[in-house]
Write an enzyme that holds these catalytic residues in place. Structure first.
Site, PDB file in Angstrom:
ATOM      1  CG  HIS A  58      35.722  43.986  47.530  1.00 40.69           C
ATOM      2  ND1 HIS A  58      36.872  44.535  48.048  1.00 40.69           N
ATOM      3  CD2 HIS A  58      36.100  43.389  46.361  1.00 40.69           C
ATOM      4  CE1 HIS A  58      37.892  44.294  47.230  1.00 40.69           C
ATOM      5  NE2 HIS A  58      37.460  43.583  46.201  1.00 40.69           N
ATOM      6  CG  HIS A  60      36.593  40.451  44.393  1.00 40.72           C
ATOM      7  ND1 HIS A  60      36.875  41.637  43.756  1.00 40.72           N
ATOM      8  CD2 HIS A  60      35.518  39.917  43.747  1.00 40.72           C
ATOM      9  CE1 HIS A  60      36.013  41.814  42.752  1.00 40.72           C
ATOM     10  NE2 HIS A  60      35.174  40.791  42.734  1.00 40.72           N
ATOM     11  CG  ASP A  62      42.056  39.601  45.791  1.00 43.22           C
ATOM     12  OD1 ASP A  62      40.827  39.566  45.585  1.00 43.22           O
ATOM     13  OD2 ASP A  62      42.768  40.585  45.478  1.00 43.22           O
ATOM     14  CG  HIS A  63      40.025  42.052  48.877  1.00 48.43           C
ATOM     15  ND1 HIS A  63      40.495  43.314  49.130  1.00 48.43           N
ATOM     16  CD2 HIS A  63      40.306  41.808  47.568  1.00 48.43           C
ATOM     17  CE1 HIS A  63      41.025  43.821  48.023  1.00 48.43           C
ATOM     18  NE2 HIS A  63      40.917  42.923  47.062  1.00 48.43           N
ATOM     19  CG  HIS A 116      36.203  46.401  42.549  1.00 46.90           C
ATOM     20  ND1 HIS A 116      36.956  46.098  41.450  1.00 46.90           N
ATOM     21  CD2 HIS A 116      36.504  45.460  43.483  1.00 46.90           C
ATOM     22  CE1 HIS A 116      37.680  45.017  41.702  1.00 46.90           C
ATOM     23  NE2 HIS A 116      37.429  44.611  42.922  1.00 46.90           N
ATOM     24  CG  ASP A 133      40.388  45.586  45.092  1.00 51.05           C
ATOM     25  OD1 ASP A 133      41.383  45.875  45.790  1.00 51.05           O
ATOM     26  OD2 ASP A 133      40.178  44.442  44.637  1.00 51.05           O
ATOM     27  CG  HIS A 171      45.397  45.131  44.713  1.00 49.99           C
ATOM     28  ND1 HIS A 171      45.861  43.838  44.559  1.00 49.99           N
ATOM     29  CD2 HIS A 171      44.065  45.036  44.894  1.00 49.99           C
ATOM     30  CE1 HIS A 171      44.837  42.998  44.636  1.00 49.99           C
ATOM     31  NE2 HIS A 171      43.736  43.692  44.837  1.00 49.99           N
TER      32      HIS A 171
END
Ligand SMILES: [Zn+2]
Length: 258
Positions: A58, A60, A62-63, A116, A133, A171
């Protein structure tokens, strides 16, 4: 698809992210959700590995944040969802697609798992699930761009995969998730055992992942929204909660305030 000798290891990033590194028999490798390029480059340099593929679940940051810098350095093919917020995807992935990673001798099936984010996908193959996530150990992602109904449907889809499938989520949230799960199901013996296991793993400096889908089905309240014990607990938060979607909504809202 037969299991290969794919080697899967975690590259820690930021405070609690894992970038999963997939390695076949040779020096070619893939990474899943590289939010930061630095730990990836450092490890690839140290091990003499060549990055051939990047899998994204996805959008985001942090990905995905490390992708542009990795593409400057490596000739890697990027697989990811259809989403204008991820401009660097080379091969878009839709529900039911099979992606081929020939340099690793591996292939993965794409599952669309919105909630998400609206375009969140997961990759399943080689007895492994890369769920980003969506499905954490003992938890699930927040519903930023979807509803409880979306998450119920997405988790129901993941629950149809073989029970021995290993879930590689993005995570290390397991300890906090477990504390909440024990609020929901204090009398679940498998959850109590998992709590002790998590404590000993963390005390030894080890990661708590992956877990099998069977283990998650027995302990993760978000996969257990039709179990009487979970529905009854959800009713403490929402007296009208019933099996399924409304229990999913209630325990997510409960956890968000926990
Ligand atoms: Zn996310």
């Amino acid at each position: 698809m037969p299991g290969t000798d794919l080697n899967i290891t975690a590259i820690p990033a930021f405070d609690d992210n894992y970038i999963w590194l997939l390695q076949g028999a040779g020096k070619n490798c893939a990474v899943v959700d590289p939010g930061d390029e630095d730990p990836v480059i450092e490890l690839l340099e140290k091990e003499g590995l060549e990055l051939s593929y990047i899998l994204l679940t996805h959008h985001h940051p942090d990905h995905t944040g490390g992708v542009p810098a990795l593409l400057e350095r490596y000739q890697a093919t990027v697989f990811g969802p259809i989403d204008e917020r991820i401009p660097f995807v080379h091969q878009v992935c839709r529900e039911g697609d099979t992606i081929e990673l020939p340099a690793l001798g591996a292939q993965f099936r794409v599952l669309e798992v919105p909630a998400h984010t609206r375009s969140h996908i997961a990759f399943y193959g080689e007895n492994s699930l890369f769920s980003g996530d969506t499905l954490f150990s003992l938890g699930c992602g927040r519903f930023f761009e979807g509803t409880a109904a979306d998450m119920q449907k997405s988790l129901d889809k993941l629950a149809t995969l073989p029970g021995d499938t290993k879930n590689y989520c993005a995570h290390e949230y397991t300890r906090a998730n477990c504390t909440f799960a024990l609020e929901v199901e204090p009398d679940n013996p498998e959850l109590q055992a998992r709590s002790r296991e998590i404590d000993s793993l963390r005390a030894a400096g080890k990661i708590t992942l992956p877990t099998s889908l069977d283990e998650e089905m027995a302990t993760n309240p978000f996969l257990r929204t039709r179990k009487t014990s979970v529905v009854n607990a959800a009713r403490k938060f929402d007296p009208k909660a019933a099996a399924g979607i409304s229990t999913m909504a209630a325990i997510r809202a409960w956890k968000d305030r926990f």
